[in-house]
Design a protein around this motif. Structure first.
Motif, PDB file in Angstrom:
ATOM      1  N   ASP A 339     -13.877 -27.754 -94.785  1.00  0.00           N
ATOM      2  CA  ASP A 339     -15.279 -27.962 -95.150  1.00  0.00           C
ATOM      3  C   ASP A 339     -15.853 -29.006 -94.189  1.00  0.00           C
ATOM      4  O   ASP A 339     -15.512 -30.199 -94.250  1.00  0.00           O
ATOM      5  N   LEU A 340     -16.725 -28.567 -93.280  1.00  0.00           N
ATOM      6  CA  LEU A 340     -17.254 -29.476 -92.267  1.00  0.00           C
ATOM      7  C   LEU A 340     -18.121 -30.571 -92.875  1.00  0.00           C
ATOM      8  O   LEU A 340     -18.238 -31.666 -92.296  1.00  0.00           O
ATOM      9  N   ASN A 341     -18.745 -30.311 -94.025  1.00  0.00           N
ATOM     10  CA  ASN A 341     -19.535 -31.367 -94.677  1.00  0.00           C
ATOM     11  C   ASN A 341     -18.631 -32.527 -95.084  1.00  0.00           C
ATOM     12  O   ASN A 341     -18.957 -33.707 -94.859  1.00  0.00           O
ATOM     13  N   VAL A 342     -17.486 -32.214 -95.676  1.00  0.00           N
ATOM     14  CA  VAL A 342     -16.545 -33.251 -96.089  1.00  0.00           C
ATOM     15  C   VAL A 342     -15.962 -33.955 -94.867  1.00  0.00           C
ATOM     16  O   VAL A 342     -15.835 -35.191 -94.831  1.00  0.00           O
ATOM     17  N   LEU A 343     -15.600 -33.126 -93.836  1.00  0.00           N
ATOM     18  CA  LEU A 343     -14.996 -33.702 -92.642  1.00  0.00           C
ATOM     19  C   LEU A 343     -15.938 -34.673 -91.955  1.00  0.00           C
ATOM     20  O   LEU A 343     -15.545 -35.801 -91.573  1.00  0.00           O
ATOM     21  N   LEU A 344     -17.209 -34.299 -91.781  1.00  0.00           N
ATOM     22  CA  LEU A 344     -18.164 -35.187 -91.107  1.00  0.00           C
ATOM     23  C   LEU A 344     -18.458 -36.424 -91.945  1.00  0.00           C
ATOM     24  O   LEU A 344     -18.685 -37.520 -91.404  1.00  0.00           O
ATOM     25  N   ALA A 345     -18.461 -36.286 -93.272  1.00  0.00           N
ATOM     26  CA  ALA A 345     -18.674 -37.463 -94.127  1.00  0.00           C
ATOM     27  C   ALA A 345     -17.542 -38.470 -93.946  1.00  0.00           C
ATOM     28  O   ALA A 345     -17.778 -39.696 -93.891  1.00  0.00           O
ATOM     29  N   GLU A 346     -16.324 -37.979 -93.828  1.00  0.00           N
ATOM     30  CA  GLU A 346     -15.186 -38.872 -93.603  1.00  0.00           C
ATOM     31  C   GLU A 346     -15.283 -39.543 -92.236  1.00  0.00           C
ATOM     32  O   GLU A 346     -14.952 -40.739 -92.079  1.00  0.00           O
ATOM     33  N   ILE A 347     -15.721 -38.788 -91.216  1.00  0.00           N
ATOM     34  CA  ILE A 347     -15.867 -39.365 -89.874  1.00  0.00           C
ATOM     35  C   ILE A 347     -16.924 -40.466 -89.872  1.00  0.00           C
ATOM     36  O   ILE A 347     -16.732 -41.545 -89.279  1.00  0.00           O
ATOM     37  N   VAL A 348     -18.052 -40.211 -90.537  1.00  0.00           N
ATOM     38  CA  VAL A 348     -19.107 -41.235 -90.622  1.00  0.00           C
ATOM     39  C   VAL A 348     -18.589 -42.473 -91.338  1.00  0.00           C
ATOM     40  O   VAL A 348     -18.897 -43.620 -90.962  1.00  0.00           O
ATOM     41  N   GLN A 349     -17.781 -42.258 -92.376  1.00  0.00           N
ATOM     42  CA  GLN A 349     -17.196 -43.389 -93.091  1.00  0.00           C
ATOM     43  C   GLN A 349     -16.278 -44.197 -92.172  1.00  0.00           C
ATOM     44  O   GLN A 349     -16.298 -45.440 -92.186  1.00  0.00           O
ATOM     45  N   ASP A 350     -15.475 -43.505 -91.362  1.00  0.00           N
ATOM     46  CA  ASP A 350     -14.576 -44.198 -90.435  1.00  0.00           C
ATOM     47  C   ASP A 350     -15.343 -44.970 -89.368  1.00  0.00           C
ATOM     48  O   ASP A 350     -14.870 -46.022 -88.881  1.00  0.00           O
ATOM     49  N   LEU A 351     -16.523 -44.459 -88.971  1.00  0.00           N
ATOM     50  CA  LEU A 351     -17.311 -45.089 -87.912  1.00  0.00           C
ATOM     51  C   LEU A 351     -18.414 -45.976 -88.473  1.00  0.00           C
ATOM     52  O   LEU A 351     -19.362 -46.316 -87.740  1.00  0.00           O
ATOM     53  N   SER A 352     -18.308 -46.319 -89.732  1.00  0.00           N
ATOM     54  CA  SER A 352     -19.382 -47.102 -90.360  1.00  0.00           C
ATOM     55  C   SER A 352     -19.585 -48.452 -89.664  1.00  0.00           C
ATOM     56  O   SER A 352     -20.718 -48.951 -89.564  1.00  0.00           O
ATOM     57  N   GLY A 353     -18.485 -49.086 -89.193  1.00  0.00           N
ATOM     58  CA  GLY A 353     -18.614 -50.366 -88.484  1.00  0.00           C
ATOM     59  C   GLY A 353     -19.399 -50.217 -87.202  1.00  0.00           C
ATOM     60  O   GLY A 353     -20.303 -51.024 -86.910  1.00  0.00           O
ATOM     61  N   ASP A 354     -19.093 -49.159 -86.390  1.00  0.00           N
ATOM     62  CA  ASP A 354     -19.826 -48.921 -85.138  1.00  0.00           C
ATOM     63  C   ASP A 354     -21.285 -48.590 -85.417  1.00  0.00           C
ATOM     64  O   ASP A 354     -22.183 -49.012 -84.661  1.00  0.00           O
ATOM     65  N   ILE A 355     -21.527 -47.835 -86.495  1.00  0.00           N
ATOM     66  CA  ILE A 355     -22.900 -47.462 -86.833  1.00  0.00           C
ATOM     67  C   ILE A 355     -23.699 -48.689 -87.234  1.00  0.00           C
ATOM     68  O   ILE A 355     -24.864 -48.873 -86.800  1.00  0.00           O
ATOM     69  N   ALA A 356     -23.071 -49.540 -88.042  1.00  0.00           N
ATOM     70  CA  ALA A 356     -23.779 -50.757 -88.470  1.00  0.00           C
ATOM     71  C   ALA A 356     -24.005 -51.701 -87.304  1.00  0.00           C
ATOM     72  O   ALA A 356     -25.077 -52.332 -87.177  1.00  0.00           O
ATOM     73  N   GLN A 357     -23.027 -51.803 -86.408  1.00  0.00           N
ATOM     74  CA  GLN A 357     -23.149 -52.720 -85.260  1.00  0.00           C
ATOM     75  C   GLN A 357     -24.285 -52.298 -84.329  1.00  0.00           C
ATOM     76  O   GLN A 357     -24.968 -53.131 -83.741  1.00  0.00           O
ATOM     77  N   SER A 358     -24.488 -50.952 -84.185  1.00  0.00           N
ATOM     78  CA  SER A 358     -25.530 -50.459 -83.278  1.00  0.00           C
ATOM     79  C   SER A 358     -26.847 -50.170 -83.980  1.00  0.00           C
ATOM     80  O   SER A 358     -27.790 -49.700 -83.335  1.00  0.00           O
ATOM     81  N   ASN A 359     -26.915 -50.456 -85.330  1.00  0.00           N
ATOM     82  CA  ASN A 359     -28.108 -50.116 -86.122  1.00  0.00           C
ATOM     83  C   ASN A 359     -28.460 -48.627 -86.015  1.00  0.00           C
ATOM     84  O   ASN A 359     -29.637 -48.250 -86.013  1.00  0.00           O
ATOM     85  N   GLY A 360     -27.429 -47.811 -85.848  1.00  0.00           N
ATOM     86  CA  GLY A 360     -27.650 -46.379 -85.646  1.00  0.00           C
ATOM     87  C   GLY A 360     -27.788 -45.599 -86.945  1.00  0.00           C
ATOM     88  O   GLY A 360     -27.556 -46.104 -88.043  1.00  0.00           O
ATOM     89  N   ILE A 361     -28.204 -44.372 -86.799  1.00  0.00           N
ATOM     90  CA  ILE A 361     -28.369 -43.438 -87.927  1.00  0.00           C
ATOM     91  C   ILE A 361     -27.623 -42.153 -87.578  1.00  0.00           C
ATOM     92  O   ILE A 361     -27.768 -41.613 -86.468  1.00  0.00           O
ATOM     93  N   VAL A 362     -26.832 -41.653 -88.516  1.00  0.00           N
ATOM     94  CA  VAL A 362     -26.133 -40.379 -88.349  1.00  0.00           C
ATOM     95  C   VAL A 362     -26.553 -39.458 -89.487  1.00  0.00           C
ATOM     96  O   VAL A 362     -26.328 -39.774 -90.659  1.00  0.00           O
ATOM     97  N   GLU A 363     -27.205 -38.346 -89.142  1.00  0.00           N
ATOM     98  CA  GLU A 363     -27.665 -37.373 -90.138  1.00  0.00           C
ATOM     99  C   GLU A 363     -26.776 -36.138 -90.083  1.00  0.00           C
ATOM    100  O   GLU A 363     -26.485 -35.613 -89.002  1.00  0.00           O
ATOM    101  N   ILE A 364     -26.368 -35.680 -91.258  1.00  0.00           N
ATOM    102  CA  ILE A 364     -25.508 -34.488 -91.355  1.00  0.00           C
ATOM    103  C   ILE A 364     -26.264 -33.425 -92.128  1.00  0.00           C
ATOM    104  O   ILE A 364     -26.677 -33.651 -93.282  1.00  0.00           O
ATOM    105  N   GLY A 365     -26.497 -32.271 -91.489  1.00  0.00           N
ATOM    106  CA  GLY A 365     -27.156 -31.161 -92.168  1.00  0.00           C
ATOM    107  C   GLY A 365     -26.179 -30.383 -93.037  1.00  0.00           C
ATOM    108  O   GLY A 365     -25.035 -30.800 -93.262  1.00  0.00           O
ATOM    109  N   ASP A 366     -26.647 -29.245 -93.546  1.00  0.00           N
ATOM    110  CA  ASP A 366     -25.786 -28.383 -94.367  1.00  0.00           C
ATOM    111  C   ASP A 366     -24.881 -27.581 -93.434  1.00  0.00           C
ATOM    112  O   ASP A 366     -25.331 -26.675 -92.733  1.00  0.00           O
ATOM    113  N   LEU A 367     -23.592 -27.912 -93.440  1.00  0.00           N
ATOM    114  CA  LEU A 367     -22.650 -27.304 -92.503  1.00  0.00           C
ATOM    115  C   LEU A 367     -21.766 -26.286 -93.218  1.00  0.00           C
ATOM    116  O   LEU A 367     -21.494 -26.419 -94.418  1.00  0.00           O
TER     117      LEU A 367
END
Length: 487
Positions: A339-367
């Motif tokens: 399930d790519l929705n679950v997989l991408l959610a886990e990846i975003v969770q793993d990269l949460s530190g990098d996302i917060a450090q760069s003030n970035g936004i990651v949007e996941i559509g219906d996969l």
């Protein structure tokens, strides 16, 4: 019936038997047709002969009847009637005199099989005129004509049937001798197994003749077809043998290539794994040296040790990326439902530190869901998302979007990872997928240059493709496409 159609101790061919039956039927029809005409002509002739009996009576007995009627001699009249009745065709006689007297002889049985005639009697007087004496009514039967016709019919039918049977048997014998036995030879020759393997051409047991007939044409056609078929068969066998040799070589080379790839992957993995431990040890020692001997080192020494630590760190990252790439080469793909929705959610969770450090936004559509290797797909999308966060435009927070792009063919799954970063010039689109290819310095963007190479390997392992759409300074859209059976 089977014994009747036997020739030389064996049953004649069905073709010959049908020929005899058709001849018999045709002859019977023609015989009936011809006999009908002959019998009709005989009937007309017999009827004419019977009708001529009346004229014969008139020419033979007229004078006697006129004398007897003139003298009114009744015994003579009866005698004359009996004389006329002796004719076998005369069935009935009736004489009526002018004064109404009637004499009859014979038996009247009806008019169906009777031809009637009339004879007038006169007396030549001296006054130069004829005096009527009476009339004789004659009934002539057609029984003799009918009997003769029936006899003629039976004779014609039996004689024609006999002649037809004899002619049919002769034709059957000739047909069997000249055609049937040769057809059997042809049939046996063609129906034998391994027909193409036989080199001897078809020959019929026939006397030499100059004129070419249909059997010669058939034999020539079969031999020509055998020759051409043999040539095609030999060509096909040679082609099959060639393809088998090629397939064997391809299998051998494919196996050798697989073995080489597997050995190379194992070798790369072993070296990278072995290099990782010394690199970590060197980094640890340099940190220990910098912490414990800092008071004994000059500023230049401290700077050199710091640069050495950064170099060792880059080498450690490089070794880790090489290990990741080696695991994707020659990997026995363990396919699962992902399930790519679950997989991408886990990846975003793993990269949460990098996302917060760069003030970035990651949007996941219906996969969608996908059949593939979970850890390889995680490696693929994690690299793509990391690139979107890392190669951001200075001063602009990164924005990464992952969505499904519906293709024209519904048997494919297409996922697009798009960012608003610095982009890639079009001339470098192919280069960045190669091993250790970098477009930026380690200072600007650290890395090993293996991230997109790993992505390309993962998509290839899943039978898919990866492509880029980007312009320098205008962001980047990475599209991965996978085949999906039954979708």
């Amino acid at each position: 019936m089977t014994g009747f159609f036997s020739v030389g101790g064996r049953s004649s061919s069905a073709l010959g038997r049908r020929m005899v039956i058709y001849i018999l039927l045709a002859n019977a029809f023609l015989s009936l047709f011809a006999s009908s005409f002959q019998l009709y002509a005989s009937y007309k002739q017999g009827r004419a002969e019977v009708t001529a009996t009346v004229q014969m009576i008139e020419s033979s007995f007229k004078h006697g009847f006129e004398e007897a009627l003139w003298r009114y001699n009744s015994p003579l009249i009866e005698a004359l009637l009996e004389g006329v009745l002796h004719n076998e065709d005369v069935q009935y006689l009736k004489l009526q005199s002018d004064n109404g007297q009637i004499w009859e002889a014979g038996e009247f049985t009806g008019v169906d099989r009777t031809v009637s005639g009339t004879v007038d009697f006169f007396h030549d007087a001296d006054t130069a005129r004829e005096v009527p004496l009476g009339k004789l009514f004659v009934g002539v039967t057609l029984r003799s004509v009918e009997t003769r016709l029936w006899s003629q019919l039976f004779v014609m039918l039996f004689s024609n049937l006999g002649k037809t049977l004899c002619a049919s048997m002769v034709m059957l014998l000739l047909f069997d001798r000249m055609v049937t036995r040769h057809l059997e030879t042809i049939s046996q020759h063609v129906s034998q197994r391994g027909w193409f393997d036989r080199r001897k051409p078809l020959q019929l047991d026939r006397a030499p003749h100059e004129t070419r007939d249909d059997l010669d044409n058939i034999v020539a056609a079969i031999n020509d077809a055998h020759r051409k078929g043999r040539q095609d068969f030999d060509t096909l066998q040679a082609e099959v043998h060639r393809r088998r040799v090629v397939e064997t070589l391809l299998r051998q080379r494919s196996q050798a290539l697989e073995n080489a790839n597997e050995e190379q992957a194992q070798f790369t993995y072993a070296i990278s794994h072995d290099m990782k431990s010394p690199a970590n040890t060197i980094q640890m020692l340099l940190k220990e040296l910098l912490e414990t001997e800092a008071h004994n080192l000059s500023e230049d020494g401290k700077s050199m040790i710091a640069d050495a630590c950064l170099t060792v760190r880059r080498m450690t990252l490089l070794v880790e990326d090489v290990l990741k790439y080696a695991r994707t080469v020659g990997d026995d793909l363990q396919v699962e439902d992902v399930d790519l929705n679950v997989l991408l959610a886990e990846i975003v969770q793993d990269l949460s530190g990098d996302i917060a450090q760069s003030n970035g936004i990651v949007e996941i559509g219906d996969l969608p869901r996908l059949q593939g290797s979970p850890w390889q797909l995680r490696l693929l999308f994690q690299n793509l998302v990391q690139n979107g966060l890392e190669f951001a435009t200075p001063g602009v927070p990164p924005h990464v979007t992952i969505r499904e792009v519906l293709p024209k063919k519904r048997d494919r799954i297409r996922i697009c990872v798009q960012d608003n970063g610095i982009g890639v010039d079009q001339i470098h689109h192919e280069k960045i997928f190669a091993l250790f290819q970098r477009l930026h310095t380690h200072t600007d963007h650290p890395g090993s240059g293996l991230g997109l190479t790993v992505c390309k390997r993962v998509t290839a392992n899943h039978g898919g493709t990866i492509s880029m759409k980007s312009q320098s300074g205008d962001g980047c859209a990475m599209t991965v496409e996978f085949p999906v059976e039954g979708r």
